[in-house]
Scaffold this motif. Structure first.
Motif, mmCIF file in Angstrom:
data_model
loop_
_atom_site.group_PDB
_atom_site.id
_atom_site.type_symbol
_atom_site.label_atom_id
_atom_site.label_comp_id
_atom_site.label_asym_id
_atom_site.label_seq_id
_atom_site.Cartn_x
_atom_site.Cartn_y
_atom_site.Cartn_z
ATOM 1 N N MET A 166 -18.546 2.974 -3.498
ATOM 2 C CA MET A 166 -17.674 3.599 -4.488
ATOM 3 C C MET A 166 -16.857 4.722 -3.856
ATOM 4 O O MET A 166 -15.664 4.888 -4.156
ATOM 5 N N THR A 167 -17.465 5.482 -2.959
ATOM 6 C CA THR A 167 -16.741 6.551 -2.270
ATOM 7 C C THR A 167 -15.596 5.982 -1.455
ATOM 8 O O THR A 167 -14.487 6.543 -1.442
ATOM 9 N N ALA A 168 -15.846 4.861 -0.776
ATOM 10 C CA ALA A 168 -14.788 4.227 0.015
ATOM 11 C C ALA A 168 -13.623 3.785 -0.873
ATOM 12 O O ALA A 168 -12.447 3.940 -0.508
ATOM 13 N N ILE A 169 -13.931 3.259 -2.041
ATOM 14 C CA ILE A 169 -12.882 2.824 -2.973
ATOM 15 C C ILE A 169 -12.039 4.018 -3.421
ATOM 16 O O ILE A 169 -10.800 3.981 -3.394
ATOM 17 N N PHE A 170 -12.712 5.089 -3.845
ATOM 18 C CA PHE A 170 -11.992 6.278 -4.304
ATOM 19 C C PHE A 170 -11.182 6.906 -3.167
ATOM 20 O O PHE A 170 -10.073 7.403 -3.384
ATOM 21 N N SER A 171 -11.736 6.889 -1.954
ATOM 22 C CA SER A 171 -11.056 7.495 -0.821
ATOM 23 C C SER A 171 -9.765 6.753 -0.479
ATOM 24 O O SER A 171 -8.725 7.372 -0.232
ATOM 25 N N ARG A 172 -9.829 5.430 -0.493
ATOM 26 C CA ARG A 172 -8.624 4.656 -0.186
ATOM 27 C C ARG A 172 -7.568 4.792 -1.288
ATOM 28 O O ARG A 172 -6.368 4.785 -1.018
ATOM 29 N N ARG A 173 -8.028 4.940 -2.501
ATOM 30 C CA ARG A 173 -7.079 5.162 -3.593
ATOM 31 C C ARG A 173 -6.394 6.514 -3.438
ATOM 32 O O ARG A 173 -5.190 6.642 -3.670
ATOM 33 N N ASP A 174 -7.154 7.514 -3.032
ATOM 34 C CA ASP A 174 -6.575 8.834 -2.790
ATOM 35 C C ASP A 174 -5.491 8.766 -1.721
ATOM 36 O O ASP A 174 -4.405 9.337 -1.882
ATOM 37 N N GLN A 175 -5.771 8.090 -0.631
ATOM 38 C CA GLN A 175 -4.790 7.996 0.453
ATOM 39 C C GLN A 175 -3.518 7.257 0.025
ATOM 40 O O GLN A 175 -2.427 7.579 0.477
ATOM 41 N N LYS A 176 -3.687 6.308 -0.859
ATOM 42 C CA LYS A 176 -2.533 5.508 -1.279
ATOM 43 C C LYS A 176 -1.767 6.143 -2.433
ATOM 44 O O LYS A 176 -0.530 6.195 -2.421
ATOM 45 N N ARG A 177 -2.481 6.652 -3.441
ATOM 46 C CA ARG A 177 -1.836 7.105 -4.671
ATOM 47 C C ARG A 177 -1.852 8.610 -4.878
ATOM 48 O O ARG A 177 -1.176 9.124 -5.766
ATOM 49 N N GLY A 178 -2.655 9.344 -4.095
ATOM 50 C CA GLY A 178 -2.726 10.788 -4.275
ATOM 51 C C GLY A 178 -3.969 11.212 -5.038
ATOM 52 O O GLY A 178 -4.645 10.410 -5.685
ATOM 53 N N GLY A 179 -4.272 12.517 -4.963
ATOM 54 C CA GLY A 179 -5.516 13.036 -5.494
ATOM 55 C C GLY A 179 -5.687 12.936 -6.993
ATOM 56 O O GLY A 179 -6.812 12.916 -7.494
ATOM 57 N N ARG A 180 -4.578 12.898 -7.741
ATOM 58 C CA ARG A 180 -4.699 12.846 -9.197
ATOM 59 C C ARG A 180 -5.016 11.449 -9.708
ATOM 60 O O ARG A 180 -5.465 11.289 -10.849
#
Length: 459
Positions: A166-180
């Motif tokens: 789950m952390t990996a999923i959230f981390s890749r989303r952050d890199q692609k879409r931003g922290g919000r």
């Protein structure tokens, strides 16, 4: 009008079956563990006053909540016993019980009708950047090992793997879409599922450490996404919790990684001396020596940024050289934690450019930002847009306005779908730089400013 009786606290005390005098004795014992000397004299009269509606001074609410947690074998937060409002966050302290702090912060760091008031009342604390002595960190592992389980659930290796996935999923989303983007789901998962696992029973010390480390990495990500989203007080609190969890897991490199993020935040918020101290802590022998080469480079380049912001040019240049050498030693065959997947040549170039910019070397900064843009992979849209924004600003500072406008136009293209305060800030800076030229009808600057103004409503 008299004080209202604290019925939540009275009910919790009743559930323990303890007299107020016996509860007071336990509060004193827990306070001693946390070196909260101001609570050494708590007696039955204090408990009675708190039940009557008097709110104890910090750290009283947290110590009382932890005492009740142990007595009831379930997690109790200050909000649960009517001693902290759900929309109030106190500055972080290193002596707080980590699990209680995690759940308490998680319950406030959610989108609800009071969130605007929460953010308005939360302040980034420079004082909280002061770290405890190493003597405080060293027994963290023993303190966590001695924590009694608050749940009968037996944590498994699969549970640990699930959290890491789950952390990996959230981390890749952050890199692609931003922290919000997706941050509400991240925090909800952390404060419910992950917090419940941390309360459970561990079949072995290795499982406890692995789960605590996994939770620490997710807490780090909650802090980093808060930082990227411009919610600096909340970000600081999460990064403090992440550091403590990492120390409780005996994961020194992860603790260094969280301290590095705190240093990065301090640099961006204009606190260079504090940033240098945090970066130096992240580079302590045990944190640096056990990190992989890629992570060593990341720790060192942020140290360079802090040194540059503090005006220590020679030391900053030396740190940049060390960061480049460390990254050059990284190999695809290395056993690397997932958290450094994003750190590549492009990342090093970006941070090097920011360091050179702060040292006043604008041509050098431009060359490194250009290198970062050229080598950045497509999945890192958020950072790519920020790099382009910074590159345009450096070009404008050198008087190359047409070149800057072309770069900024690409930055706006890259920001489509990105939800990041750092990206947004580059747009604000862009409009400031364009302000002397925006009234020239039909000019490139006027057209770009109109695009930038529209983008501010989207990023």
């Amino acid at each position: 009008m008299g004080r209202a009786r604290n019925v939540k606290l009275a009910a919790a005390i009743a559930q323990t079956g303890l007299s107020q005098a016996r509860l007071a004795a336990r509060v004193v014992s827990v306070a001693a563990e946390h070196e909260a000397d101001e609570l050494a004299g708590v007696g039955q009269s204090h408990i009675a006053k708190w039940v009557s509606g008097v709110v104890p001074e910090p750290p009283g609410p947290r110590i009382l909540a932890e005492t009740l947690s142990r007595s009831l074998s379930r997690l109790v937060t200050p909000a649960d016993i009517g001693l902290t409002a759900d929309n109030e966050i106190e500055p972080p302290t290193w002596s707080d019980d980590t699990l209680t702090a995690l759940v308490t912060l998680g319950s406030t760091d959610m989108v609800d009708i009071d969130r605007r008031r929460l953010l308005a009342n939360s302040v980034y604390s420079v004082a909280a950047l002061a770290l405890p002595e190493d003597a405080w960190f060293e027994p963290a592992l023993d303190r966590a090992r001695a924590r009694k389980p608050l749940s009968s659930y037996v944590v498994t290796a699969q549970d640990v793997e699930d959290v890491r996935e789950m952390t990996a999923i959230f981390s890749r989303r952050d890199q692609k879409r931003g922290g919000r983007a997706g941050r509400t789901a991240l925090v909800a998962y952390l404060r419910t599922d992950v917090a419940e696992l941390l309360r459970g029973r561990f079949p072995s010390e290795s499982t406890r450490r692995e789960m605590t480390s996994a939770a620490a990495e997710l807490a780090y990500l909650a802090g980093w996404t808060g930082f990227d989203g411009g919610e600096h007080a909340i970000a600081q609190y999460w990064l403090t919790i992440a550091t403590k969890l990492a120390e409780e897991a005996g994961d020194a490199p992860l603790a260094g990684h969280a301290l590095r993020a705190m240093a990065h935040q301090a640099v961006d918020l204009g606190h260079p001396q504090q940033a240098v101290r945090l970066a130096e802590a992240s580079l302590s022998s045990r944190r640096y020596a056990h990190a992989c080469w890629r992570e060593r480079s990341l720790l060192t380049v942020v140290h360079a940024r802090g040194l540059a912001a503090a005006g220590e040019k020679k030391a900053a240049v030396a740190a940049l050289l060390r960061a480049e050498q460390d990254l050059g030693r990284a190999s695809d065959r290395d056993d690397e934690p997932n958290r450094v997947f994003f750190y590549t040549e492009a990342s090093l170039a970006h941070e090097t450019a920011a360091t050179l910019r702060d040292l006043g070397d604008l041509p050098g900064a431009e060359a490194q930002f250009t290198r970062s843009v050229r080598t950045r992979r497509a999945q890192f849209a958020r950072t790519h847009s920020v790099t382009l924004g910074y590159l345009g600003a450096v070009q404008a500072q050198q008087g190359h306005l047409d070149m800057a406008c072309d770069t900024w136009s690409k930055a706006l293209d890259a920001m489509t779908g990105v939800q990041s305060e750092r990206a947004r800030e580059t747009v604000v800076q862009m409009r400031r730089s364009l302000s002397p030229f925006r009234n020239r009808a039909g000019s490139h600057a006027e057209e770009l400013d109109a695009r930038a103004r529209s983008m501010l409503n989207q990023v």
